[in-house]
Design a protein around this motif. Structure first.
Motif, short mmCIF file in Angstrom:
data_model
loop_
_atom_site.label_atom_id
_atom_site.label_comp_id
_atom_site.label_asym_id
_atom_site.label_seq_id
_atom_site.Cartn_x
_atom_site.Cartn_y
_atom_site.Cartn_z
N SER A 166 0.81 -1.46 0.24
CA SER A 166 -0.16 -0.24 -0.28
C SER A 166 1.48 0.89 -0.12
CB SER A 166 -0.78 -0.06 1.14
OG SER A 166 -1.48 -1.14 1.30
N ILE A 208 -4.71 0.09 1.91
CA ILE A 208 -5.81 1.23 2.38
C ILE A 208 -6.49 2.23 1.49
CG2 ILE A 208 -4.48 3.60 3.21
CD1 ILE A 208 -1.36 2.94 3.14
N TYR A 209 -6.48 1.59 -0.23
CA TYR A 209 -7.05 2.87 -0.35
C TYR A 209 -7.75 1.54 -1.11
CZ TYR A 209 -3.08 5.50 0.36
OH TYR A 209 -2.36 6.47 0.45
N CYS A 540 0.33 9.07 3.45
CA CYS A 540 -1.21 8.39 3.35
C CYS A 540 -2.53 9.14 4.03
CB CYS A 540 -0.48 7.53 3.97
SG CYS A 540 0.16 6.08 3.43
N ASN A 541 -2.33 10.17 5.04
CA ASN A 541 -3.82 10.98 5.62
C ASN A 541 -3.65 11.81 4.48
OD1 ASN A 541 -4.00 9.37 8.12
ND2 ASN A 541 -2.46 10.80 8.62
N ARG A 544 -5.70 9.71 1.50
CA ARG A 544 -6.85 8.36 2.22
C ARG A 544 -7.69 10.52 1.76
NH1 ARG A 544 -3.27 6.76 6.92
NH2 ARG A 544 -3.71 4.80 6.52
N VAL A 549 -10.97 4.99 1.66
CA VAL A 549 -9.97 3.47 2.41
C VAL A 549 -11.27 2.45 1.19
CG1 VAL A 549 -8.98 4.53 4.50
CG2 VAL A 549 -11.51 3.71 4.43
#
Length: 553
Positions: A166, A208-209, A540-541, A544, A549
């Protein structure tokens, strides 16, 4: 020379005159013999089983289509496979020390394990990281950590494999940033990021995504590396975790190649030329316990991928047809009971990998069912590879099991059964559609259930577990981790954020957000972020916030 008719007649005579009298006195151990994939095993294989095989078409020569016998013309007579020991734990400094130790013991390539927070896109100070920092791999939150991890390592002389999916784009960006700071041209660095998100949805869970933006990150990385980091393998399409989740050998081949097809389709759809990126796709397979099936599996996968790339995708460059792969011995086959037995298991699995023509190999340590490996255990695992290379003689000729009636018949059958799976996946509309329908999960879960049922009923013997067990408690030494690591990582993070330019960091993250909302290649933006001391979690945030997610249905 005997004709096929004569061979058939003599086999039937042998069965009547030799086999039947023996069976009357002493029946065979079981009524049906089969591989782990459920493929029936004959009592005896003869030239009859290969009478329809076209040598030029199905085997050929090493380094030539269809690559059944290997992707290099001289294979290990030129040089041995790359010996990698998958390692990473605790802090970047502790892992760096382990890498220097392994290189000093004769390892020829690095293989980095990251902890779960790093894999899931969380910094060490996030609440989701509590209890997991440094536990199953090294904790990497920032450029500071990556510099320590790679300190003193010759990045222009060794290749580095990173098991990361990820957050692969962020970890590659960090690696690139360190190389640039050390004055190493990007054209000189070599290695692999696993970067295989589809198998995370199928078998492992560190996603994650959602799938579509995840595929975009992958195709962006493929395009970027094709132009800027030409010696980097942009993806390692992984059957390893599919097998660890409980699949059969046939399913491992089929589902891995199905994922590979999806990645090639996505890259082509993004406007890329198949012959410019395909040679930098690599694969990652499991080496399981059933020795001959594993050898045949590797050969079948190589031949099937060559046909897919040449016939389905019309690739013209022979390098685009090659299935180059790394192998790791089967972690799920390690036992906590009688852990020394794992040395034997790993040796057989490693031998199957070599006889199957792997380009790179990791051998598991005997104590990994109990804890992260100690230096002694990892040294034995590395010595296993070195003994195979330097003492056994199996690397001195190419594809030495070729022509075995049984191995060739099994290679053909695995290819055929894997192709049947691929046809079924195509009928569903492709890999992503099959994924949405739960097809992969159901097939793997059914296979895993059958395996466990066989173990629990005693149909399948695991030495030291359900047969030949003892009451002894394992007494091997265990690696102990620093319990204060998370607190120390948080101090490092706070210090990094205090010394960076906060206005620049905010601007870089905003630029990344805008790019993610558009269609620009994201790799330059991510590299720009890490070079300005923005952390993995912050990157990553930001993504997101744009991509959302993934939630399993």
């Amino acid at each position: 020379m005997s004709t096929s008719g004569e061979i058939t007649s003599k086999r039937e005579q042998w069965e009547e005159q030799s086999v039947k009298p023996v069976l009357k006195k002493s029946p065979e151990r079981k009524a049906n013999f089969q591989t782990n994939s459920g493929l029936a095993l004959k009592r005896l294989y003869t030239p009859e089983d290969l009478q329809n095989q076209d040598y030029e078409k199905e085997l050929g020569y090493p380094g030539q289509y269809p690559f059944t016998r290997g992707v290099q013309s001289t294979m290990y007579r030129g040089r041995f496979w790359t010996m990698r020991q998958y390692a990473g734990f605790g802090s970047a400094e502790e892992s760096n020390n382990r890498y220097h130790y392994l290189l000093g013991q004769g390892q020829t390539g690095l293989s980095v394990a990251f902890d779960l927070p790093t894999q899931m896109g969380y910094d060490a100070d996030h609440s989701m990281s509590d209890g997991e920092v440094g536990k199953v791999g090294v904790s990497i939150c920032s450029l500071d950590d990556m510099e320590v991890l790679l300190k003193g390592l010759p990045l222009d002389k060794i290749t580095t494999s990173m098991t990361i999916n990820s957050t692969a784009s962020v970890l590659l960006a960090l690696y690139i940033a360190v190389a640039k700071k050390n004055g190493v041209p990007l054209s000189k660095i070599g290695g692999t990021v696993q970067n295989d998100i589809l198998k995370e949805y199928v078998a492992r869970g560190t996603y994650i995504y959602p799938s579509r933006p995840s595929m975009r990150l992958i195709t962006d990385m493929i395009a970027f590396c094709t132009n800027e980091v030409p010696n980097w393998n942009t993806i390692s399409i992984s059957g390893y975790h599919i097998r660890e989740a409980g699949s059969t050998a046939v399913q491992e081949v089929a589902f891995t190649l199905a994922n590979g097809i999806a990645y090639v389709e996505a890259a082509i759809a993004s406007g890329q030329d198949v012959d410019k990126f395909a040679s930098r796709l690599s694969f990652f397979f499991n080496a399981h316990n059933e020795f001959l099936e594993e050898v045949a599996k590797f050969r079948a996968a190589r031949r099937l991928w060559a046909k897919i790339m040449r016939n389905r995708f019309k690739a013209q460059n022979p390098q685009s047809w090659m299935l180059r792969f790394h192998t790791q011995t089967a972690g799920s086959m390690l036992t906590a009971q009688q852990p020394e037995n794992n040395i034997v298991r790993v040796t057989l699995q490693a031998l199957a990998s070599v006889l199957g023509g792997t380009q790179s190999l990791h051998t598991n340590s005997m104590d990994e069912a109990l804890a992260l490996p100690t230096e002694k255990a990892v040294r034995i695992a590395l010595r296993t590879q070195q003994i195979l290379a330097y003492e056994s003689g199996v690397a001195d000729t190419i594809d030495p099991l070729a022509g075995s009636y049984m191995v060739e018949a099994l290679t053909d059958e695995i290819e055929q059964k894997a192709q049947e799976y691929l046809d079924k996946i195509d009928e569903m509309g492709g890999t992503l559609k099959a994924l949405d329908r739960g097809f992969f999960h159901n097939e793997i879960e059914d296979a895993a259930y059958r395996w466990q049922e066989e173990v629990e009923t005693g149909q399948r013997i695991i030495v030291g577990v359900n047969k030949f067990a003892t009451d002894e408690t394992a007494t091997v030494d265990r690696l102990k981790l620093n319990p204060a690591l998370r607190a120390e990582q948080i101090v490092r993070l706070n210090a990094l954020k205090a010394r960076r330019n906060s206005e620049v960091a905010t601007a870089k993250l905003e630029a990344l957000k805008t790019a993610a909302e558009g269609t620009d290649n994201l790799m330059p933006y991510i590299i720009d972020c890490v070079e300005n001391l923005i952390t993995l979690g912050e990157i990553c945030n930001t993504l997101r916030g744009v991509f959302g997610v993934y939630r399993p249905s």
